[in-house]
Write a protein that holds these residues in place. Structure first.
Motif, PDB file in Angstrom:
ATOM      1  N   HIS A 156       0.830  -1.206   0.000  1.00 25.80           N
ATOM      2  CA  HIS A 156       0.000   0.000   0.000  1.00 25.80           C
ATOM      3  C   HIS A 156       0.866   1.257   0.000  1.00 25.80           C
ATOM      4  O   HIS A 156       0.598   2.215  -0.743  1.00 25.80           O
ATOM      5  CB  HIS A 156      -0.920  -0.006   1.228  1.00 25.80           C
ATOM      6  CG  HIS A 156      -1.736   1.225   1.389  1.00 25.80           C
ATOM      7  ND1 HIS A 156      -2.858   1.491   0.633  1.00 25.80           N
ATOM      8  CD2 HIS A 156      -1.595   2.295   2.223  1.00 25.80           C
ATOM      9  CE1 HIS A 156      -3.375   2.657   0.992  1.00 25.80           C
ATOM     10  NE2 HIS A 156      -2.634   3.169   1.956  1.00 25.80           N
ATOM     11  N   ALA A 157       1.918   1.261   0.830  1.00 28.58           N
ATOM     12  CA  ALA A 157       2.787   2.425   0.912  1.00 28.58           C
ATOM     13  C   ALA A 157       3.502   2.687  -0.406  1.00 28.58           C
ATOM     14  O   ALA A 157       3.607   3.840  -0.858  1.00 28.58           O
ATOM     15  CB  ALA A 157       3.808   2.225   2.029  1.00 28.58           C
ATOM     16  N   ALA A 158       4.002   1.634  -1.033  1.00 28.84           N
ATOM     17  CA  ALA A 158       4.783   1.795  -2.260  1.00 28.84           C
ATOM     18  C   ALA A 158       3.904   2.103  -3.469  1.00 28.84           C
ATOM     19  O   ALA A 158       4.176   3.050  -4.221  1.00 28.84           O
ATOM     20  CB  ALA A 158       5.610   0.538  -2.520  1.00 28.84           C
ATOM     21  N   ARG A 163       3.150   5.743  -5.508  1.00 26.84           N
ATOM     22  CA  ARG A 163       3.106   5.690  -6.970  1.00 26.84           C
ATOM     23  C   ARG A 163       4.376   5.060  -7.538  1.00 26.84           C
ATOM     24  O   ARG A 163       5.009   5.580  -8.460  1.00 26.84           O
ATOM     25  CB  ARG A 163       2.872   7.086  -7.566  1.00 26.84           C
ATOM     26  CG  ARG A 163       1.643   7.790  -7.052  1.00 26.84           C
ATOM     27  CD  ARG A 163       1.220   8.965  -7.909  1.00 26.84           C
ATOM     28  NE  ARG A 163       2.293   9.886  -8.225  1.00 26.84           N
ATOM     29  CZ  ARG A 163       2.703  10.879  -7.439  1.00 26.84           C
ATOM     30  NH1 ARG A 163       2.110  11.066  -6.256  1.00 26.84           N
ATOM     31  NH2 ARG A 163       3.679  11.684  -7.812  1.00 26.84           N
ATOM     32  N   LEU A 164       4.737   3.934  -6.992  1.00 28.73           N
ATOM     33  CA  LEU A 164       5.923   3.203  -7.409  1.00 28.73           C
ATOM     34  C   LEU A 164       5.828   2.809  -8.876  1.00 28.73           C
ATOM     35  O   LEU A 164       4.777   2.382  -9.353  1.00 28.73           O
ATOM     36  CB  LEU A 164       6.074   1.946  -6.545  1.00 28.73           C
ATOM     37  CG  LEU A 164       7.193   0.966  -6.897  1.00 28.73           C
ATOM     38  CD1 LEU A 164       8.557   1.606  -6.682  1.00 28.73           C
ATOM     39  CD2 LEU A 164       7.053  -0.303  -6.059  1.00 28.73           C
ATOM     40  N   ALA A 165       6.956   2.951  -9.593  1.00 30.83           N
ATOM     41  CA  ALA A 165       7.015   2.553 -10.998  1.00 30.83           C
ATOM     42  C   ALA A 165       8.358   1.894 -11.278  1.00 30.83           C
ATOM     43  O   ALA A 165       9.361   2.153 -10.595  1.00 30.83           O
ATOM     44  CB  ALA A 165       6.819   3.767 -11.906  1.00 30.83           C
ATOM     45  N   LEU A 181      12.285  -5.350   5.239  1.00 33.40           N
ATOM     46  CA  LEU A 181      12.642  -6.478   4.381  1.00 33.40           C
ATOM     47  C   LEU A 181      11.537  -6.783   3.375  1.00 33.40           C
ATOM     48  O   LEU A 181      11.807  -7.108   2.209  1.00 33.40           O
ATOM     49  CB  LEU A 181      12.929  -7.720   5.225  1.00 33.40           C
ATOM     50  CG  LEU A 181      14.233  -7.729   6.027  1.00 33.40           C
ATOM     51  CD1 LEU A 181      14.340  -9.004   6.852  1.00 33.40           C
ATOM     52  CD2 LEU A 181      15.441  -7.603   5.094  1.00 33.40           C
ATOM     53  N   HIS A 182      10.305  -6.673   3.798  1.00 34.14           N
ATOM     54  CA  HIS A 182       9.200  -6.948   2.891  1.00 34.14           C
ATOM     55  C   HIS A 182       9.022  -5.819   1.881  1.00 34.14           C
ATOM     56  O   HIS A 182       8.589  -6.063   0.745  1.00 34.14           O
ATOM     57  CB  HIS A 182       7.922  -7.201   3.687  1.00 34.14           C
ATOM     58  CG  HIS A 182       7.977  -8.469   4.473  1.00 34.14           C
ATOM     59  ND1 HIS A 182       8.477  -8.519   5.753  1.00 34.14           N
ATOM     60  CD2 HIS A 182       7.643  -9.739   4.155  1.00 34.14           C
ATOM     61  CE1 HIS A 182       8.441  -9.767   6.197  1.00 34.14           C
ATOM     62  NE2 HIS A 182       7.937 -10.527   5.243  1.00 34.14           N
ATOM     63  N   VAL A 187       9.238  -3.643  -3.747  1.00 36.90           N
ATOM     64  CA  VAL A 187       9.862  -2.711  -4.693  1.00 36.90           C
ATOM     65  C   VAL A 187      10.565  -3.468  -5.818  1.00 36.90           C
ATOM     66  O   VAL A 187      10.471  -3.097  -6.993  1.00 36.90           O
ATOM     67  CB  VAL A 187      10.838  -1.777  -3.950  1.00 36.90           C
ATOM     68  CG1 VAL A 187      11.645  -0.928  -4.937  1.00 36.90           C
ATOM     69  CG2 VAL A 187      10.066  -0.864  -2.992  1.00 36.90           C
ATOM     70  N   LYS A 188      11.271  -4.533  -5.489  1.00 39.54           N
ATOM     71  CA  LYS A 188      11.961  -5.312  -6.516  1.00 39.54           C
ATOM     72  C   LYS A 188      10.969  -5.991  -7.454  1.00 39.54           C
ATOM     73  O   LYS A 188      11.212  -6.084  -8.662  1.00 39.54           O
ATOM     74  CB  LYS A 188      12.868  -6.360  -5.860  1.00 39.54           C
ATOM     75  CG  LYS A 188      14.066  -5.781  -5.140  1.00 39.54           C
ATOM     76  CD  LYS A 188      14.985  -5.024  -6.089  1.00 39.54           C
ATOM     77  CE  LYS A 188      15.677  -5.958  -7.068  1.00 39.54           C
ATOM     78  NZ  LYS A 188      16.619  -5.222  -7.968  1.00 39.54           N
ATOM     79  N   GLN A 189       9.854  -6.472  -6.916  1.00 42.37           N
ATOM     80  CA  GLN A 189       8.844  -7.125  -7.752  1.00 42.37           C
ATOM     81  C   GLN A 189       8.297  -6.147  -8.793  1.00 42.37           C
ATOM     82  O   GLN A 189       7.911  -6.551  -9.903  1.00 42.37           O
ATOM     83  CB  GLN A 189       7.720  -7.679  -6.873  1.00 42.37           C
ATOM     84  CG  GLN A 189       6.756  -8.620  -7.579  1.00 42.37           C
ATOM     85  CD  GLN A 189       5.612  -7.903  -8.271  1.00 42.37           C
ATOM     86  OE1 GLN A 189       5.252  -6.778  -7.902  1.00 42.37           O
ATOM     87  NE2 GLN A 189       5.039  -8.549  -9.280  1.00 42.37           N
ATOM     88  N   ALA A 190       8.295  -4.855  -8.462  1.00 37.83           N
ATOM     89  CA  ALA A 190       7.804  -3.828  -9.382  1.00 37.83           C
ATOM     90  C   ALA A 190       8.859  -3.364 -10.377  1.00 37.83           C
ATOM     91  O   ALA A 190       8.572  -2.531 -11.247  1.00 37.83           O
ATOM     92  CB  ALA A 190       7.291  -2.629  -8.578  1.00 37.83           C
TER      93      ALA A 190
END
Length: 355
Positions: A156-158, A163-165, A181-182, A187-190
């Motif tokens: 939710h935060a990312a 607005r993570l891209a 850690l999570h 972030v890496k999955q995105a």
């Protein structure tokens, strides 16, 4: 039943083992036989008195999974249903609650399990149906206990708040903790680049193994200059501020002009000062976040089931070892999540997503 409760605030020794009546349920309430309960740094803050208005005595624990064993006449969940906690519980009637986003209830201050009402450091937990959601068959109860507070919060935060891209530079403070850690995993999955921040140089290897592209390890948490160096002098696109007060000032310096700082937690429980001119001159978006919605949690659980995200459980220990968990976390002797095995999960689900 056995419950570990606090009668007052203080060190881990204020946690006391009690024999308490099993809660009775009525109306839309359900009685859950607790299988697992995660231990979060928020629990340490509550226990130590950071939130002096919580009702005492109190059973801590908001990361709960288990099975419904009794239900009131209007309850949503029938006996036998595997459930996990929503953490926050709103009014249940406003538009936010009806959409599955109880953390931002529009009618009342959303109640926090283990702060405003008894939580999961106990063999049984009674609460309204809306305090729980169903656990899919593909998810073990051990993973379900903590997936909301860890991956859900980070997701939710990312994505929603930050607005993570793909391709962005993302700083994560408090990176070696349970949420940090999570957040790396999310972030890496995105497809974004992770710059992990830690005060413990000995955690560098572990953070790289967990997917961080760069690690800044500084006992004094002076990382803004290093982040600028790693981003060509520009700064990060996004900072996921997990630590809060100890690192917020550096995060505001480390983010680029027009960037975003999303505050997820505050490990010290202390207030923090923000230079307004700094926000204005750099057009920084300073955002808060609480918890994920049910829809976001559904997306996270699908990613876990598909093996694209995973829950990092440091160790699973008996409920009666809860004081040890608090001590280890307080003295920074652990990373990832510690989970209390209360009743356990006697039936492994089909296609279980491993921790």
């Amino acid at each position: 039943m056995t419950a570990w409760r606090i009668d007052g605030f203080g060190a881990p020794d204020v946690l006391q083992r009690r024999r308490e009546p099993v809660p009775s349920v009525d109306g839309d309430e359900v009685l859950v036989e607790v299988a697992y309960c995660g231990v979060c740094r928020h629990d340490l803050l509550t226990r130590s008195g950071a939130f002096p208005n919580v009702p005492l005595p109190l059973t801590l624990g908001h990361q709960v999974s288990g099975t419904v064993v009794a239900a009131g006449p209007t309850a949503t969940w029938a006996p036998g249903t595997r459930v996990m906690s929503t953490i926050f519980m709103g009014c249940g009637h406003c538009s936010a609650c009806r959409s599955g986003d109880q953390a931002v209830c529009l009618t009342v201050r959303a109640q926090f399990m283990g702060d405003d009402f008894d939580g999961g450091y106990a063999e049984y937990l009674g609460a309204p149906s809306r305090a729980f959601i169903r656990v899919p068959d593909t998810l073990s109860l051990e993973v379900a206990a903590v997936v909301n507070c860890t991956l859900g919060t980070a997701y939710h935060a990312a994505h929603t708040r930050g607005r993570l891209a793909a391709g962005q530079d993302v700083v994560i403070t408090g990176a070696s903790g349970g949420i940090g850690l999570h957040a790396i995993s999310v972030v890496k999955q995105a497809g974004a680049r992770v710059i992990a921040i830690t005060s413990r140089p000995g955690q560098t290897g572990m953070l790289l193994e967990h997917g961080a592209d760069e690690v800044v390890a500084d006992p004094e948490l002076k990382f803004a200059h290093a982040v600028k160096g790693l981003t060509g002098g520009i700064g990060a696109d996004l900072v996921l501020e997990v630590a809060g007060d100890p690192t917020l000032a550096q995060s505001l310096h480390a983010v680029r002009t027009g960037g975003r700082v999303v505050v997820i937690g505050n490990v010290s429980g202390k207030p923090s000062e923000v230079r307004i001119a700094h926000l204005v001159m750099k057009e920084i978006s300073l955002l808060g976040t609480k918890s994920c919605s049910n829809a976001e949690l559904g997306e996270v659980m699908e990613l876990v089931a598909a093996g694209e995200l995973s829950v990092d459980i440091n160790r699973t220990i008996p409920l009666d070892s809860v004081r040890d968990a608090h001590r280890d976390m307080e003295e920074q002797r652990t990373s990832g999540r510690i989970v209390l095995a209360v009743g356990g999960d006697p039936v492994a689900p089909s296609g279980e997503a491993a921790a």
